[in-house]
Design a protein around this motif. Sequence first.
Motif, mmCIF file in Angstrom:
data_model
loop_
_atom_site.group_PDB
_atom_site.id
_atom_site.type_symbol
_atom_site.label_atom_id
_atom_site.label_comp_id
_atom_site.label_asym_id
_atom_site.label_seq_id
_atom_site.Cartn_x
_atom_site.Cartn_y
_atom_site.Cartn_z
ATOM 1 N N ARG A 1 -19.055 17.465 -12.882
ATOM 2 C CA ARG A 1 -18.490 17.835 -14.187
ATOM 3 C C ARG A 1 -17.635 19.092 -14.141
ATOM 4 O O ARG A 1 -16.905 19.377 -15.098
ATOM 5 C CB ARG A 1 -19.612 18.099 -15.191
ATOM 6 C CG ARG A 1 -20.306 16.863 -15.689
ATOM 7 C CD ARG A 1 -21.545 17.302 -16.452
ATOM 8 N NE ARG A 1 -22.469 16.197 -16.597
ATOM 9 C CZ ARG A 1 -22.655 15.551 -17.747
ATOM 10 N NH1 ARG A 1 -21.987 15.907 -18.815
ATOM 11 N NH2 ARG A 1 -23.503 14.551 -17.807
ATOM 12 N N LEU A 2 -17.762 19.875 -13.059
ATOM 13 C CA LEU A 2 -17.078 21.171 -13.027
ATOM 14 C C LEU A 2 -15.563 21.093 -13.192
ATOM 15 O O LEU A 2 -14.979 21.940 -13.867
ATOM 16 C CB LEU A 2 -17.437 21.945 -11.748
ATOM 17 C CG LEU A 2 -18.758 22.714 -11.799
ATOM 18 C CD1 LEU A 2 -18.916 23.565 -10.546
ATOM 19 C CD2 LEU A 2 -18.849 23.599 -13.039
ATOM 20 N N ARG B 1 -14.205 22.012 -16.395
ATOM 21 C CA ARG B 1 -14.603 23.284 -16.997
ATOM 22 C C ARG B 1 -14.102 24.513 -16.251
ATOM 23 O O ARG B 1 -13.918 25.565 -16.861
ATOM 24 C CB ARG B 1 -16.141 23.358 -17.044
ATOM 25 C CG ARG B 1 -16.806 22.193 -17.753
ATOM 26 C CD ARG B 1 -18.317 22.318 -17.661
ATOM 27 N NE ARG B 1 -18.751 23.610 -18.163
ATOM 28 C CZ ARG B 1 -19.128 23.827 -19.419
ATOM 29 N NH1 ARG B 1 -19.137 22.848 -20.288
ATOM 30 N NH2 ARG B 1 -19.495 25.036 -19.794
ATOM 31 N N ASP B 2 -13.933 24.389 -14.934
ATOM 32 C CA ASP B 2 -13.771 25.624 -14.145
ATOM 33 C C ASP B 2 -12.310 26.010 -13.870
ATOM 34 O O ASP B 2 -12.065 26.897 -13.054
ATOM 35 C CB ASP B 2 -14.578 25.541 -12.847
ATOM 36 C CG ASP B 2 -14.082 24.460 -11.905
ATOM 37 O OD1 ASP B 2 -12.980 23.910 -12.127
ATOM 38 O OD2 ASP B 2 -14.798 24.151 -10.940
ATOM 39 N N ARG C 1 -9.976 24.838 -12.243
ATOM 40 C CA ARG C 1 -9.622 24.860 -10.814
ATOM 41 C C ARG C 1 -8.169 24.498 -10.554
ATOM 42 O O ARG C 1 -7.627 24.868 -9.519
ATOM 43 C CB ARG C 1 -10.557 23.953 -10.011
ATOM 44 C CG ARG C 1 -10.437 22.475 -10.284
ATOM 45 C CD ARG C 1 -11.394 21.695 -9.420
ATOM 46 N NE ARG C 1 -12.797 22.104 -9.661
ATOM 47 C CZ ARG C 1 -13.816 21.605 -8.982
ATOM 48 N NH1 ARG C 1 -13.620 20.722 -8.010
ATOM 49 N NH2 ARG C 1 -15.043 21.984 -9.259
ATOM 50 N N SER D 1 -10.039 33.873 -14.147
ATOM 51 C CA SER D 1 -11.476 33.808 -14.431
ATOM 52 C C SER D 1 -11.752 33.905 -15.935
ATOM 53 O O SER D 1 -12.776 33.439 -16.419
ATOM 54 C CB SER D 1 -12.245 34.884 -13.658
ATOM 55 O OG SER D 1 -11.718 36.155 -13.930
ATOM 56 N N VAL E 1 -11.937 30.225 -17.616
ATOM 57 C CA VAL E 1 -12.987 29.251 -17.294
ATOM 58 C C VAL E 1 -13.825 29.032 -18.555
ATOM 59 O O VAL E 1 -13.987 29.953 -19.366
ATOM 60 C CB VAL E 1 -13.864 29.795 -16.133
ATOM 61 C CG1 VAL E 1 -15.140 28.988 -15.967
ATOM 62 C CG2 VAL E 1 -13.069 29.831 -14.841
ATOM 63 N N ASN E 2 -14.333 27.817 -18.743
ATOM 64 C CA ASN E 2 -15.188 27.540 -19.906
ATOM 65 C C ASN E 2 -16.584 28.121 -19.680
ATOM 66 O O ASN E 2 -17.413 27.529 -19.008
ATOM 67 C CB ASN E 2 -15.266 26.032 -20.144
ATOM 68 C CG ASN E 2 -16.195 25.695 -21.307
ATOM 69 O OD1 ASN E 2 -16.835 26.572 -21.884
ATOM 70 N ND2 ASN E 2 -16.251 24.411 -21.637
ATOM 71 N N THR E 3 -16.829 29.297 -20.250
ATOM 72 C CA THR E 3 -18.129 29.972 -20.063
ATOM 73 C C THR E 3 -18.976 29.910 -21.330
ATOM 74 O O THR E 3 -19.781 30.812 -21.591
ATOM 75 C CB THR E 3 -17.928 31.454 -19.671
ATOM 76 O OG1 THR E 3 -17.094 32.055 -20.665
ATOM 77 C CG2 THR E 3 -17.289 31.603 -18.317
ATOM 78 N N ASN F 1 -13.270 28.947 -5.383
ATOM 79 C CA ASN F 1 -13.623 28.719 -6.784
ATOM 80 C C ASN F 1 -14.858 29.561 -7.156
ATOM 81 O O ASN F 1 -15.964 29.298 -6.704
ATOM 82 C CB ASN F 1 -13.901 27.222 -6.973
ATOM 83 C CG ASN F 1 -14.174 26.864 -8.413
ATOM 84 O OD1 ASN F 1 -14.509 27.725 -9.227
ATOM 85 N ND2 ASN F 1 -14.035 25.583 -8.728
ATOM 86 N N VAL G 1 -16.680 29.732 -9.724
ATOM 87 C CA VAL G 1 -17.798 29.053 -10.381
ATOM 88 C C VAL G 1 -18.727 28.422 -9.336
ATOM 89 O O VAL G 1 -19.955 28.589 -9.378
ATOM 90 C CB VAL G 1 -17.288 27.997 -11.380
ATOM 91 C CG1 VAL G 1 -18.451 27.261 -12.022
ATOM 92 C CG2 VAL G 1 -16.406 28.645 -12.442
ATOM 93 N N TRP H 1 -23.724 30.906 -18.440
ATOM 94 C CA TRP H 1 -22.401 31.443 -18.809
ATOM 95 C C TRP H 1 -21.460 31.575 -17.624
ATOM 96 O O TRP H 1 -20.602 32.453 -17.607
ATOM 97 C CB TRP H 1 -22.541 32.813 -19.504
ATOM 98 C CG TRP H 1 -23.778 33.023 -20.293
ATOM 99 C CD1 TRP H 1 -24.783 33.898 -20.038
ATOM 100 C CD2 TRP H 1 -24.164 32.343 -21.496
ATOM 101 N NE1 TRP H 1 -25.762 33.791 -20.982
ATOM 102 C CE2 TRP H 1 -25.409 32.851 -21.896
ATOM 103 C CE3 TRP H 1 -23.573 31.334 -22.275
ATOM 104 C CZ2 TRP H 1 -26.099 32.390 -23.032
ATOM 105 C CZ3 TRP H 1 -24.249 30.889 -23.404
ATOM 106 C CH2 TRP H 1 -25.483 31.418 -23.770
ATOM 107 N N ILE H 2 -21.646 30.773 -16.592
ATOM 108 C CA ILE H 2 -20.784 30.950 -15.410
ATOM 109 C C ILE H 2 -19.840 29.771 -15.215
ATOM 110 O O ILE H 2 -19.239 29.624 -14.156
ATOM 111 C CB ILE H 2 -21.616 31.169 -14.126
ATOM 112 C CG1 ILE H 2 -22.469 29.933 -13.814
ATOM 113 C CG2 ILE H 2 -22.473 32.424 -14.225
ATOM 114 C CD1 ILE H 2 -23.005 29.945 -12.387
ATOM 115 N N GLY H 3 -19.685 28.946 -16.255
ATOM 116 C CA GLY H 3 -18.758 27.831 -16.142
ATOM 117 C C GLY H 3 -19.452 26.493 -15.916
ATOM 118 O O GLY H 3 -18.805 25.454 -15.876
#
Lengths: 144, 468
Positions: free
Chosen positions: A35-36, A39-40, A42, A130, A133-135, B192, B194, B260-262
């Motif tokens: 799933r990342l 969200r991340d 990248r 950074s 990113v979805n946090t 990356n 995350v 909360w880290i992605g």
Amino acid sequence: MPEIFTKTMARNIYLGGSVFFVLAFLALTFDTTARLPERDNRENITEQVALGKQVWEENNCIGCHTLYGEGAYFAPELGNVYQRFGNSKEALKGFIKSRPVDGIPGRRSMPQFNLSEEELEAIAEFLKWSSEVNTENWPPNING
Amino acid sequence: MSTAQLQYQSQSVAKPYFIAAIGLFVGQVLFGLIMGLQYVWGDFLFPEIPFNVARMVHTNLLIVWLLFGFMGAAYYLVPEEAERELHSPKLALALFWIFLTAGVLTIIGYLAVPYATLAKITGNDILPTMGREFLEQPTITKIGIVIVALGFLYNIGLTVLSGRKTVINVVLLTGLVGLAVMFLFSFYNPENLVLDKYFWWWVVHLWVEGVWELILGAILAFVLIKTTGVDREVIDKWLYVIIAAALITGIIGTGHHYYWIGTPSYWQWLGGIFSALEPIPFFMMTIFAFNMVFKRRKQHPNKATVLWAMGTGVMAFLGAGVWGFMHTLAPVNYYTHGTQITAAHGHMAFYGAYAMIVLTIISYAMPKLRGIGTAMNDRAQIVEMWSFWLMTVAMVFITLFLTAAGVLQVWLQRYQPNPMPFMAAQDQVAIFYWFRELSGVVFTLGLLLYILSFFIKGKQPAAQPTAA
């Protein structure tokens, strides 16, 4: 503990429980990594962002700051520092560049790291990346 | 020096490990004092020792002295449990010097040159692993740690597997293997952030809230068997239940770092539920220690050790259990994450669970390793128990002051209608940092008293076989 509950039973709970939860954790890790990508952020990890992460690491920024709340609690959170500095990479670079070599009398001060222009640009890009990113809306506000 | 007190001669290799552990502990605390002062006197030792360097030294020394303590504990208790000599005492001594040299060189590296220079001269760009919290060691040091760990596991593993396989030995070995295996994730450092953070926790969380609890449980069980004379069957059963609870809650409990880290939001539920249960194994440890002491079949002459063992149970429960639970649920953690609340929890948890268990086994083993007897003389024990109370009470106050600072920080910087910038909030809570520093000075005095207790001479107590 009562005799009905034997050592063998205790051992079996330990072995069964650990194996089950190790496997469950691996399955969750598999799901999370799948799933990342949504969200991340990248797709925006450019060579500059990667270099920025290296600058971040090789100057041990985490030794004073937090990033996504992780690190040391001596200096401000940096997960949203890009927004705090008015969405300006120039402001970030200017701040890092202008730190006095001998600090500020009686106050905490960031060291002067003597970064090159390329490194400054990279660390700013990394902090911008950074912050995107979805946090889950963390940090709670602009002050971090 | 006589080692007639030892059941197996090879146990004596534990002694240098314990001495090094205490020495590095002193270094850790001194750097803690420096950092505590820098919190309120911002340019103290600046730019010679900036805060980040002091912190690196403080946390890395903690990890290294605990590892020395764990290894010493293993070298001491494994032969006795396995009922055979250690496979190779020579290897154990060689690894001691390698590990100590690597550790000291790394600390000197932190202090002598800027971190970026250290990264450059140790070739961090070949395999970048540096600059992440607690894993700041140069890659070459990390490789050294792996080599030491492999040699250590080979030595301990062969001893365990070819001897009497007690539950304590098998659990300890499982914990130590887990420690080494999880450390390998420190070599994974993707671009990356995350992903980097996700697997960084596999070292950090799965150490302290996972496999280290096996090591802690095994050492505690060993000391309780020796000092209380309670039946091994009873102790074994407790040990299994405690480590079962630790792993059942702690593995998915890693999720409390994934809010909360992605990472996906389901971790807020999973991490919250499982980590809310993480106090259970620590609570059981407290009950375990007290129960065994109440049921004791003999009055062990080493009263200080029994005090340390009970203290470990209580302080681990308070520090890791209660202070961990306080900010582990996602809606709370949203506001408290990365504040002085985290620092408060970190201090009491590490001291209560891991520093104290190492001090427990040192207290038990040292008189024997030094050829003195089952216990130190009464005067030395009284001083040791004073040091227990000074350090422990000081740590309680450090934790309380940091908690107060943290609650205020959360309010000022994150919760009130017009949140303050970070540094403005820091200035407001400075008084608590002063109190914390004062408590740190008391802790240091306790530590000095602790060291002094090793040198106090007096009449040796006679063993009382079946009193109480």
